[in-house]
Design a protein around this motif. Structure first.
Motif, PDB file in Angstrom:
ATOM      1  N   GLU A   2     -31.911   1.823  93.042  1.00  0.00           N
ATOM      2  CA  GLU A   2     -32.875   2.725  93.272  1.00  0.00           C
ATOM      3  C   GLU A   2     -33.450   2.759  92.291  1.00  0.00           C
ATOM      4  OE1 GLU A   2     -35.219   6.699  95.436  1.00  0.00           O
ATOM      5  OE2 GLU A   2     -33.926   4.818  95.981  1.00  0.00           O
ATOM      6  N   ASN A   3     -34.568   2.877  91.158  1.00  0.00           N
ATOM      7  CA  ASN A   3     -35.028   3.408  90.242  1.00  0.00           C
ATOM      8  C   ASN A   3     -34.783   4.843  90.186  1.00  0.00           C
ATOM      9  OD1 ASN A   3     -34.865   0.665  89.015  1.00  0.00           O
ATOM     10  ND2 ASN A   3     -37.417   0.712  88.555  1.00  0.00           N
ATOM     11  N   THR A   4     -34.916   5.573  90.891  1.00  0.00           N
ATOM     12  CA  THR A   4     -34.636   7.118  91.310  1.00  0.00           C
ATOM     13  C   THR A   4     -32.994   8.125  90.809  1.00  0.00           C
ATOM     14  OG1 THR A   4     -34.823   7.150  93.136  1.00  0.00           O
ATOM     15  CG2 THR A   4     -36.285   8.062  91.807  1.00  0.00           C
ATOM     16  N   VAL A   5     -31.965   6.666  90.947  1.00  0.00           N
ATOM     17  CA  VAL A   5     -30.905   6.694  90.940  1.00  0.00           C
ATOM     18  C   VAL A   5     -30.344   6.664  89.512  1.00  0.00           C
ATOM     19  CG1 VAL A   5     -28.909   6.301  91.922  1.00  0.00           C
ATOM     20  CG2 VAL A   5     -30.528   6.833  93.445  1.00  0.00           C
ATOM     21  N   VAL A   7     -32.160   6.917  86.564  1.00  0.00           N
ATOM     22  CA  VAL A   7     -33.284   7.589  86.521  1.00  0.00           C
ATOM     23  C   VAL A   7     -32.146   8.925  86.070  1.00  0.00           C
ATOM     24  CG1 VAL A   7     -34.747   8.871  85.660  1.00  0.00           C
ATOM     25  CG2 VAL A   7     -35.435   6.038  85.894  1.00  0.00           C
ATOM     26  N   LYS A   8     -31.920   9.106  87.341  1.00  0.00           N
ATOM     27  CA  LYS A   8     -31.538  10.777  86.880  1.00  0.00           C
ATOM     28  C   LYS A   8     -30.461  10.291  86.465  1.00  0.00           C
ATOM     29  CE  LYS A   8     -29.218  13.774  90.899  1.00  0.00           C
ATOM     30  NZ  LYS A   8     -28.804  14.236  92.338  1.00  0.00           N
ATOM     31  N   ASN A  11     -30.456  10.634  83.022  1.00  0.00           N
ATOM     32  CA  ASN A  11     -30.438  11.598  81.952  1.00  0.00           C
ATOM     33  C   ASN A  11     -29.682  11.933  82.390  1.00  0.00           C
ATOM     34  OD1 ASN A  11     -34.014  11.788  81.270  1.00  0.00           O
ATOM     35  ND2 ASN A  11     -34.283  11.383  83.679  1.00  0.00           N
ATOM     36  N   ILE A  58     -35.106   4.755  80.416  1.00  0.00           N
ATOM     37  CA  ILE A  58     -35.659   5.234  81.522  1.00  0.00           C
ATOM     38  C   ILE A  58     -36.904   5.287  81.276  1.00  0.00           C
ATOM     39  CG2 ILE A  58     -36.654   8.432  81.622  1.00  0.00           C
ATOM     40  CD1 ILE A  58     -33.486   8.784  80.456  1.00  0.00           C
ATOM     41  N   GLN A  59     -38.195   5.411  80.635  1.00  0.00           N
ATOM     42  CA  GLN A  59     -39.242   4.615  80.418  1.00  0.00           C
ATOM     43  C   GLN A  59     -39.762   3.273  81.276  1.00  0.00           C
ATOM     44  OE1 GLN A  59     -40.277   5.639  76.407  1.00  0.00           O
ATOM     45  NE2 GLN A  59     -40.718   7.660  76.564  1.00  0.00           N
ATOM     46  N   GLY A  63     -39.241   6.254  85.123  1.00  0.00           N
ATOM     47  CA  GLY A  63     -39.251   7.390  84.416  1.00  0.00           C
ATOM     48  C   GLY A  63     -39.441   8.186  83.694  1.00  0.00           C
ATOM     49  N   THR A  64     -39.127   9.417  83.584  1.00  0.00           N
ATOM     50  CA  THR A  64     -39.144  10.736  82.885  1.00  0.00           C
ATOM     51  C   THR A  64     -38.508  11.160  81.768  1.00  0.00           C
ATOM     52  OG1 THR A  64     -41.443  10.963  83.324  1.00  0.00           O
ATOM     53  CG2 THR A  64     -40.590  12.683  81.968  1.00  0.00           C
TER      54      THR A  64
END
Length: 144
Positions: A2-5, A7-8, A11, A58-59, A63-64
């Motif tokens: 998953e991209n959120t993992v 990205v975290k 970051n 990330i972008q 993500g940010t």
């Protein structure tokens, strides 16, 4: 994955890059020898370039990217200022060598271990390989 993992994790890695950039800034200001200062600036530019590459990744994942070392990194920077920075170029060099080896390589490897997609893994591995080159470069300076 998953991209959120991803990205975290990226970051978290990026926060470490910003800590390194700030640390180099402090050391550059303390450096006495002009040639040594130029070498520190070159290494800092590599860290800035790495931060930019990670932020772009990330972008691209939707993500940010963070834009600072975060709260924990800021506290660590304040602690470094309180403890003081090395005074001689030799002490600065030894401090940078330790920081590059421990933080840029070892802790960076831990931050991203196993939680990235293949493209992100490739990017981070390339960055850590360059950090290993920094460590070797600094070791060569110490031995001269």
């Amino acid at each position: 994955m998953e991209n959120t993992v991803v990205v975290k994790e990226l970051n978290a890695f990026l926060k470490g890059r910003y800590m390194g950039i700030h640390q180099y800034e402090n050391y550059i200001q303390k450096a006495n020898d002009a040639k040594f200062k130029v070498e520190l600036q070159r290494l800092q530019q590599d860290h800035k370039r790495h931060a930019q590459l990670v932020a772009e990744r990330i972008q691209n994942l939707g993500g940010t990217p963070v834009d600072s070392p975060g709260f924990t990194g800021t506290i660590q920077e304040w602690m470094s200022e309180i403890k003081g920075f090395p005074e001689t170029d030799e002490e600065l060099l030894l401090g940078m060598l330790k920081a590059e080896d421990k933080y840029a390589v070892e802790l960076s490897e831990e931050i991203v271990k196993g939680d990235l997609d293949p493209d992100s893994t490739k990017l981070i591995e390339q960055i850590i390989d360059e950090d290993r080159q920094h460590v070797q470069f600094l070791k060569n300076l110490v031995s001269n």
